[in-house]
Motif scaffolding. Structure first.
Motif, PDB file in Angstrom:
ATOM      1  N   GLY A   1      62.019  -6.290  29.763  1.00  0.00           N
ATOM      2  CA  GLY A   1      61.827  -5.914  28.372  1.00  0.00           C
ATOM      3  C   GLY A   1      62.174  -4.476  28.085  1.00  0.00           C
ATOM      4  N   LEU A   2      62.723  -3.763  29.077  1.00  0.00           N
ATOM      5  CA  LEU A   2      63.148  -2.382  28.868  1.00  0.00           C
ATOM      6  C   LEU A   2      64.511  -2.382  28.202  1.00  0.00           C
ATOM      7  CD1 LEU A   2      62.182  -0.949  32.367  1.00  0.00           C
ATOM      8  CD2 LEU A   2      60.836  -0.881  30.280  1.00  0.00           C
ATOM      9  N   ARG A   3      64.794  -1.334  27.423  1.00  0.00           N
ATOM     10  CA  ARG A   3      66.070  -1.253  26.736  1.00  0.00           C
ATOM     11  C   ARG A   3      66.648   0.149  26.874  1.00  0.00           C
ATOM     12  NH1 ARG A   3      65.322  -5.607  27.227  1.00  0.00           N
ATOM     13  NH2 ARG A   3      65.346  -7.347  25.794  1.00  0.00           N
TER      14      ARG A   3
ATOM     15  N   ASN B   1      73.083  -1.041  18.716  1.00  0.00           N
ATOM     16  CA  ASN B   1      72.054  -1.529  17.797  1.00  0.00           C
ATOM     17  C   ASN B   1      71.104  -2.559  18.398  1.00  0.00           C
ATOM     18  OD1 ASN B   1      72.957  -0.108  15.361  1.00  0.00           O
ATOM     19  ND2 ASN B   1      74.762  -1.403  15.527  1.00  0.00           N
ATOM     20  N   CYS B   2      71.451  -3.095  19.558  1.00  0.00           N
ATOM     21  CA  CYS B   2      70.640  -4.170  20.135  1.00  0.00           C
ATOM     22  C   CYS B   2      70.053  -3.795  21.492  1.00  0.00           C
ATOM     23  CB  CYS B   2      71.476  -5.446  20.246  1.00  0.00           C
ATOM     24  SG  CYS B   2      72.110  -6.037  18.659  1.00  0.00           S
ATOM     25  N   GLY B   3      69.972  -2.489  21.756  1.00  0.00           N
ATOM     26  CA  GLY B   3      69.218  -2.045  22.919  1.00  0.00           C
ATOM     27  C   GLY B   3      69.988  -1.892  24.201  1.00  0.00           C
ATOM     28  N   PHE B   4      71.260  -1.461  24.147  1.00  0.00           N
ATOM     29  CA  PHE B   4      72.044  -1.365  25.377  1.00  0.00           C
ATOM     30  C   PHE B   4      72.803  -0.041  25.479  1.00  0.00           C
ATOM     31  CE2 PHE B   4      71.410  -5.894  24.713  1.00  0.00           C
ATOM     32  CZ  PHE B   4      70.920  -6.267  25.959  1.00  0.00           C
TER      33      PHE B   4
ATOM     34  N   ASP C   1      65.237  -3.364  18.453  1.00  0.00           N
ATOM     35  CA  ASP C   1      65.571  -1.942  18.528  1.00  0.00           C
ATOM     36  C   ASP C   1      64.347  -1.190  19.037  1.00  0.00           C
ATOM     37  OD1 ASP C   1      66.342   0.667  18.195  1.00  0.00           O
ATOM     38  OD2 ASP C   1      66.590   0.566  16.026  1.00  0.00           O
ATOM     39  N   VAL C   2      64.131  -1.207  20.344  1.00  0.00           N
ATOM     40  CA  VAL C   2      62.915  -0.657  20.922  1.00  0.00           C
ATOM     41  C   VAL C   2      62.837   0.847  20.695  1.00  0.00           C
ATOM     42  CG1 VAL C   2      61.486  -0.558  22.986  1.00  0.00           C
ATOM     43  CG2 VAL C   2      63.026  -2.482  22.654  1.00  0.00           C
ATOM     44  N   ASN C   3      63.972   1.532  20.837  1.00  0.00           N
ATOM     45  CA  ASN C   3      63.984   2.969  20.620  1.00  0.00           C
ATOM     46  C   ASN C   3      63.564   3.299  19.179  1.00  0.00           C
ATOM     47  OD1 ASN C   3      65.060   5.727  20.171  1.00  0.00           O
ATOM     48  ND2 ASN C   3      65.895   5.463  22.222  1.00  0.00           N
ATOM     49  N   GLY C   4      64.153   2.582  18.218  1.00  0.00           N
ATOM     50  CA  GLY C   4      63.799   2.807  16.820  1.00  0.00           C
ATOM     51  C   GLY C   4      62.354   2.451  16.524  1.00  0.00           C
ATOM     52  N   LEU C   5      61.841   1.396  17.170  1.00  0.00           N
ATOM     53  CA  LEU C   5      60.445   1.020  16.985  1.00  0.00           C
ATOM     54  C   LEU C   5      59.512   2.122  17.473  1.00  0.00           C
ATOM     55  CD1 LEU C   5      60.682  -2.713  18.090  1.00  0.00           C
ATOM     56  CD2 LEU C   5      59.992  -1.921  15.823  1.00  0.00           C
ATOM     57  N   ALA C   6      59.851   2.723  18.610  1.00  0.00           N
ATOM     58  CA  ALA C   6      59.004   3.786  19.149  1.00  0.00           C
ATOM     59  C   ALA C   6      58.973   4.982  18.197  1.00  0.00           C
ATOM     60  CB  ALA C   6      59.514   4.206  20.529  1.00  0.00           C
ATOM     61  N   HIS C   7      60.146   5.373  17.662  1.00  0.00           N
ATOM     62  CA  HIS C   7      60.195   6.468  16.690  1.00  0.00           C
ATOM     63  C   HIS C   7      59.329   6.152  15.471  1.00  0.00           C
ATOM     64  CE1 HIS C   7      63.101   9.439  18.099  1.00  0.00           C
ATOM     65  NE2 HIS C   7      63.854   8.466  18.566  1.00  0.00           N
TER      66      HIS C   7
ATOM     67  N   SER D   1      57.658   3.564  26.936  1.00  0.00           N
ATOM     68  CA  SER D   1      57.843   3.228  28.354  1.00  0.00           C
ATOM     69  C   SER D   1      58.835   2.097  28.548  1.00  0.00           C
ATOM     70  CB  SER D   1      56.500   2.856  28.995  1.00  0.00           C
ATOM     71  OG  SER D   1      56.064   1.558  28.591  1.00  0.00           O
ATOM     72  N   TRP D   2      59.144   1.359  27.471  1.00  0.00           N
ATOM     73  CA  TRP D   2      60.101   0.255  27.569  1.00  0.00           C
ATOM     74  C   TRP D   2      61.517   0.688  27.232  1.00  0.00           C
ATOM     75  CZ3 TRP D   2      56.285  -2.943  24.186  1.00  0.00           C
ATOM     76  CH2 TRP D   2      55.204  -3.336  24.966  1.00  0.00           C
ATOM     77  N   THR D   3      61.702   1.929  26.854  1.00  0.00           N
ATOM     78  CA  THR D   3      63.040   2.416  26.558  1.00  0.00           C
ATOM     79  C   THR D   3      63.577   3.187  27.749  1.00  0.00           C
ATOM     80  OG1 THR D   3      62.479   4.600  25.697  1.00  0.00           O
ATOM     81  CG2 THR D   3      62.253   2.757  24.172  1.00  0.00           C
TER      82      THR D   3
END
Length: 757
Positions: A86-88, A413-416, A596-602, A632-634
Motif C-alpha cells: 500500500g506504499l506509493r 497522478n496514480c502513485g508511481f 493519491d496517497v501523497n496528496g491525501l497526506a498533504h 508512512s505509506w508514501t
C-alpha cells in the motif's frame, strides 16, 4: 483491528493437503520464514494462499501477497513489494521505506514464485526479518532462498492409488476438474481404475492432472490414458538427469501442446508474452501474425480455455480478460523462442500497449479519467514487460522511451513517482533521443523528484528541462516545464517572486497553445499553493477558483482536487476555517479515488492546521496522527521536507501540545494512527464515516460494471455479453441500487476504488 486479507478469491475447489496445512501452520508458528519448495505445477501457490487464509486472523495488520513472477528486474522488486504493502511514490530509498513501514507491523507477507529473483528475494526477506520482529514471510519457490532461519516445507505431488497412503487426493482432484470441464461428466465404476492409472502416470502432479482432466470434453478417460502412455513412452529416456516428476510435468504440458491445433499452438506461444493477464483485444493484436491466425483467433482462444491452457482471470470483472499459469506461460515462451518469433511477438505486444497508452493519455483530460486510471492499472505488469523488452534492445529503445513518457499521466497522478524516475533513469541515457522525448523525460524525472521530496535533483533537472524547452520546445512543452519549475522554486527555495514569474509565463504559453490542457488546471492550482504558502492569500484564492472552474467545465477530477486544496489553504490563511475544512474534505474525497496517497497526506495535514486554528486542539492532534500514518505509506519525505510546509506543521503540533499537555496530545495522536490501519479506514475515519461493507455484485453485474468503466455503451454491453438491452438496463439499475450511486461515472469510480493495483 484486523486488516482484510489481500488475496485472490478461490474459484475452484481446494483438494487434499491436510497434512501440509497442519505442518505449515505449526512451522510458521515457530519460524518467521517458511519456504514452500517443489517443481512447477506441484501446487505451491495454491497451498500458500490456503495457508495464508487459514492463519490471517492471527495477524492484526493483515496478509499481503507479492506476485514476484510478474517482475523481471531486481530494481522493480522493491516497487512491487511497496505497492503490495500500500506504499506509493517510492523513490531511491525504497528499501528503507519498506523496512520502516514494516518495523512495527504484525503481518504475513506471501512472496509467490521467487525462483527467478531468488537472490534478491532472499536479501530482502533477511532485511525484513532483521528489523520487523512481528512480520512473518511465507514464500514459494522452486529453489530455496538460502538465508539464515529459513524453514523448508517441500510440496510433494498428491497421493495416488497404489501408494502406501490411503488417501487418493489425485483421483479426487481429477474428478472435480473433470466435472468442471464437462458438467455432465460422471466417473463410472469402470472408469475408476482408468482414472487411477492416469493419476499414477502423472505422478500426482496437480497441474498435470488438471490439464488431463480438461480433456474429458473431447476424450474418454480410457482415451486420455492411452494417449498419455504413448507420449510418456516417447519421452521416457529424454534426460536421466531431470527428476522424474519434472519429466512428468514437462511431458504433460508437451502432451497438451500436441493435442492443440496448429493455430492453438501458435496462439499459445504468442500469448506467453503477456504478464498479469490480457484482454481479447490484446490477444487479437499479438496473435494475429498470419491471416489464418487472425481469422480463427477467437476459436483458438476458446480451444485453449477448454483445454485449461488459458483461464479466465478471477481477479478481473471483465469478461474478456485471461491469464496463464506461470508454468504454462514459460512453456509457451520457450516454444516461441524456438520458433524465432519472440522478438516479433514482443514488438507486437509493445506496440499494442504503446497505442493503448497513447489513447489513454489523450482521454485522461476529461470525464473518463477514473476509467483510464483503472485500465492502465490493470495493465501495469504488461506495461513493465513492454518497457523492459524495449529498453534492453538497442533497436527498440526509441519506442520504449515513447511508451515510458506517454505514461506521465499515470506515473504522476496514480502513485508511481518512484517508478517513473526508475524508468527515466533508463530513458535519459539513450543516445539520439528526439528532442521532444528527451524534454518530456527530463521534465518527468524532475516532477518525480519533486513528488519524492528530493530538492537538489528537482532543482537541477527542472533547470535543465527549462533550458531545453526554451531551445526546442513548443508553447505546451515550455508551459509544462515552467509550471513544474515554478513549484520547485516555490517549495524548495522559497522564492515566490521567481516562482510566480514562471507561473505567469506558463499560463501565457498554455493560452497560446492550440487546445485546452489539463496541466493548465494544475498550473493554476500550483500557483495557488505556492502563493498560499508565501502569504499571497487573495491571489492564492483567485488562482484556486480558476483551477476549480476550469476543471468543472471539463469534467476533470484529478487536478480539481489540487485546486480544492489550494483554495482550502487560502481560506485557512484568511481565517475562514470552516470553509477551509469543507474544501479540504472535498479534496480528500477526490484524491482517494485516484489513490493519491501523497496528496491525501498533504490534505490531512491542512485539516489538522485548520482544526488547531479553530481551537480544536484534540482534533488537530488526532489528525496529525492520521497524517503521520499516511505519510508512512508514501515514498516522499513528510511534507516533501519543505520548510514552507514544515513551519505550519510544527506550529500546529506545538500549539496542540501546549493546549492539551503532553500526555493528552500523545493519546489523541496515537488514536489517530490506530484508526488508520489502511487508507480506506483512515479517510473514512476523518470523514466521519464507517467503512461500508463491500457491496456484493453478482458475476453478471460485475461484468457490466467493468464494461461501464471501460466506457462501453449499454447497447455495446448487450452485444459483448450476448444479452438483451433490457437485461443490461436491469443490471444497471441493480448496480446503482446496491452501490447507492446515480450515474455511470460513479460506477467507474467505484470499480477503480475496489480494484487491485
Amino acid at each position: 483491528m484486523h486488516l482484510p486479507t489481500c488475496l485472490p478469491t478461490e474459484t475452484t475447489t481446494f483438494v487434499g493437503r491436510r497434512a501440509e496445512l497442519v505442518e505449515a501452520r505449526t512451522l510458521l508458528a515457530a519460524n518467521r520464514l517458511l519456504t514452500l519448495t517443489g517443481p512447477g505445477g506441484v501446487g505451491k501457490t495454491r497451498l500458500a494462499l490456503r495457508i495464508a487464509r487459514q492463519i490471517s486472523r492471527t495477524f492484526p495488520d493483515g496478509v499481503r501477497l507479492v506476485e514476484v513472477d510478474t517482475v523481471h528486474d531486481n530494481g522493480l522488486l522493491m516497487q512491487t513489494v511497496a505497492t503490495a504493502l500500500g506504499l506509493r511514490d517510492i523513490g531511491e530509498d525504497a528499501l528503507d521505506r519498506v523496512l520502516e513501514f514494516l518495523r512495527d507491523k504484525s503481518m504475513l507477507l506471501v512472496l509467490d514464485n521467487c525462483e527467478h529473483l531468488g537472490t534478491a528475494c532472499g536479501v530482502l526477506v533477511a532485511q525484513i526479518l532483521a528489523v520487523a520482529p512481528a512480520v512473518r514471510v511465507l514464500a514459494t519457490s522452486r529453489h530455496v532462498l538460502g538465508i539464515a532461519g529459513e524453514q523448508l516445507l517441500p510440496v510433494r505431488p498428491l497421493p495416488v492409488p497404489g501408494t502406501t497412503e490411503a488417501r487418493q487426493d489425485a483421483v479426487t482432484l481429477f474428478g472435480h476438474r473433470a466435472a468442471q470441464a464437462h458438467p455432465d461428466f460422471v466417473a463410472r465404476r469402470a472408469d475408476r481404475d482408468t482414472i487411477a492409472g492416469i493419476c499414477r502416470r502423472l505422478d500426482g502432479m496437480p497441474l498435470a492432472i488438471e490439464l488431463a482432466a480438461a480433456q474429458v470434453r473431447n476424450l474418454s478417460p480410457k482415451e486420455i490414458l492411452d494417449r498419455l502412455d504413448d507420449r510418456f513412452v516417447l519421452l521416457a529416456d529424454h534426460s536421466c538427469a531431470v527428476p522424474s516428476r519434472q519429466q512428468t510435468l514437462a511431458a504433460t504440458v508437451e502432451w497438451s501442446y500436441d493435442l492443440c491445433s496448429p493455430a492453438e499452438q501458435r496462439l499459445w506461444e504468442r500469448l506467453s508474452v503477456f504478464r498479469g493477464g490480457f484482454t481479447l483485444a490484446a490477444a487479437e493484436t499479438v496473435g494475429a501474425e498470419t491471416t489464418d491466425l487472425a481469422g480463427n483467433l477467437l476459436d483458438s482462444l476458446a480451444g485453449l480455455v477448454n483445454k485449461s491452457i488459458v483461464a479466465r482471470d478471477s481477479e478481473s470483472r471483465t469478461v474478456t480478460r485471461y491469464r496463464m499459469l506461470e508454468t504454462i506461460r514459460e512453456f509457451g515462451s520457450d516454444k516461441l523462442a524456438q520458433s524465432g518469433m519472440a522478438s516479433e511477438a514482443g514488438r507486437r505486444h509493445r506496440d499494442y500497449f504503446l497505442a493503448q497508452t497513447e489513447q489513454w493519455a489523450a482521454a485522461w483530460f476529461g470525464p473518463d479519467q477514473l476509467a483510464v486510471a483503472a485500465r492502465t492499472r490493470a495493465e501495469h505488469a504488461n506495461i513493465r514487460s513492454a518497457l523492459r523488452f524495449s529498453l534492453q534492445d538497442p533497436q527498440e529503445t526509441l519506442a520504449g522511451a515513447r511508451l515510458a513518457v506517454t505514461l506521465d499521466y499515470y506515473w504522476t497522478n496514480c502513485g508511481f513517482f518512484g517508478e517513473a524516475r526508475w524508468w527515466m533513469d533508463r530513458v535519459l541515457p539513450i543516445g539520439g533521443l528526439p528532442a521532444g522525448i528527451r524534454l518530456k523525460a527530463l521534465w518527468l524525472s524532475a516532477y518525480a523528484a519533486l513528488g519524492l521530496g528530493e530538492a537538489a535533483r528537482a532543482l537541477d533537472e527542472s533547470a535543465q528541462a527549462e533550458d531545453l524547452a526554451r531551445q526546442s520546445g513548443g508553447p505546451d512543452e515550455l508551459a509544462l516545464v515552467l509550471a513544474t519549475r515554478a513549484f520547485v522554486l516555490g517549495v524548495f527555495t522559497g522564492d515566490p517572486v521567481a516562482a510566480d514569474a514562471c507561473y505567469v509565463e506558463a499560463i501565457e504559453n498554455f493560452s497560446s497553445a492550440s487546445a485546452m490542457n489539463g496541466y493548465l488546471i494544475l498550473t493554476h492550482a500550483g500557483r495557488a499553493m505556492v502563493a498560499g504558502l508565501a502569504g499571497g492569500h487573495e491571489r492564492a484564492a483567485d488562482s484556486a477558483r480558476t483551477a476549480i472552474r476550469l476543471a468543472e467545465a471539463h469534467g476533470e477530477l484529478c487536478y480539481r482536487s489540487y485546486g480544492l486544496y489550494g483554495l482550502a489553504l487560502a481560506e485557512w490563511r484568511l481565517g475562514n476555517w470552516s470553509e477551509a475544512a469543507g474544501r479540504a474534505l472535498d479534496s480528500l474525497r477526490l484524491k482517494l479515488q485516484f489513490n493519491d496517497v501523497n496528496g491525501l497526506a498533504h490534505t490531512l495535514e491542512l485539516l489538522a492546521w485548520t482544526a488547531s486554528s479553530a481551537g480544536d486542539a484534540k482534533r488537530a492532534a488526532h489528525l496529525l496522527g492520521v497524517a503521520s500514518r499516511v505519510w508512512s505509506w508514501t515514498g516522499s519525505k513528510p511534507l516533501l521536507g519543505s520548510e514552507y510546509w514544515l513551519i505550519p506543521h510544527r506550529a500546529c503540533e506545538s500549539s496542540a501540545r501546549a493546549a492539551l499537555g503532553e500526555r493528552a496530545f500523545q493519546a489523541a495522536f496515537d488514536e489517530g494512527m490506530a484508526h488508520s490501519p489502511d487508507l480506506s479506514h483512515a479517510i473514512a475515519h476523518v470523514l466521519g464515516e464507517q467503512p461500508a461493507p463491500e457491496p456484493i455484485l453478482t458475476m453478471r453485474e460485475s461484468q457490466v460494471a467493468e464494461l461501464v468503466t471501460e466506457g462501453v455503451t449499454n447497447k455495446a454491453i448487450a452485444t459483448r455479453l450476448m444479452i438483451a438491452p433490457g437485461t443490461v438496463q436491469a443490471h444497471m439499475a441493480n448496480i446503482l441500487g446496491k452501490l447507492g450511486l446515480s450515474s455511470r461515472s460513479q460506477i467507474a469510480s467505484w470499480v477503480v476504488q475496489h480494484k487491485s493495483i
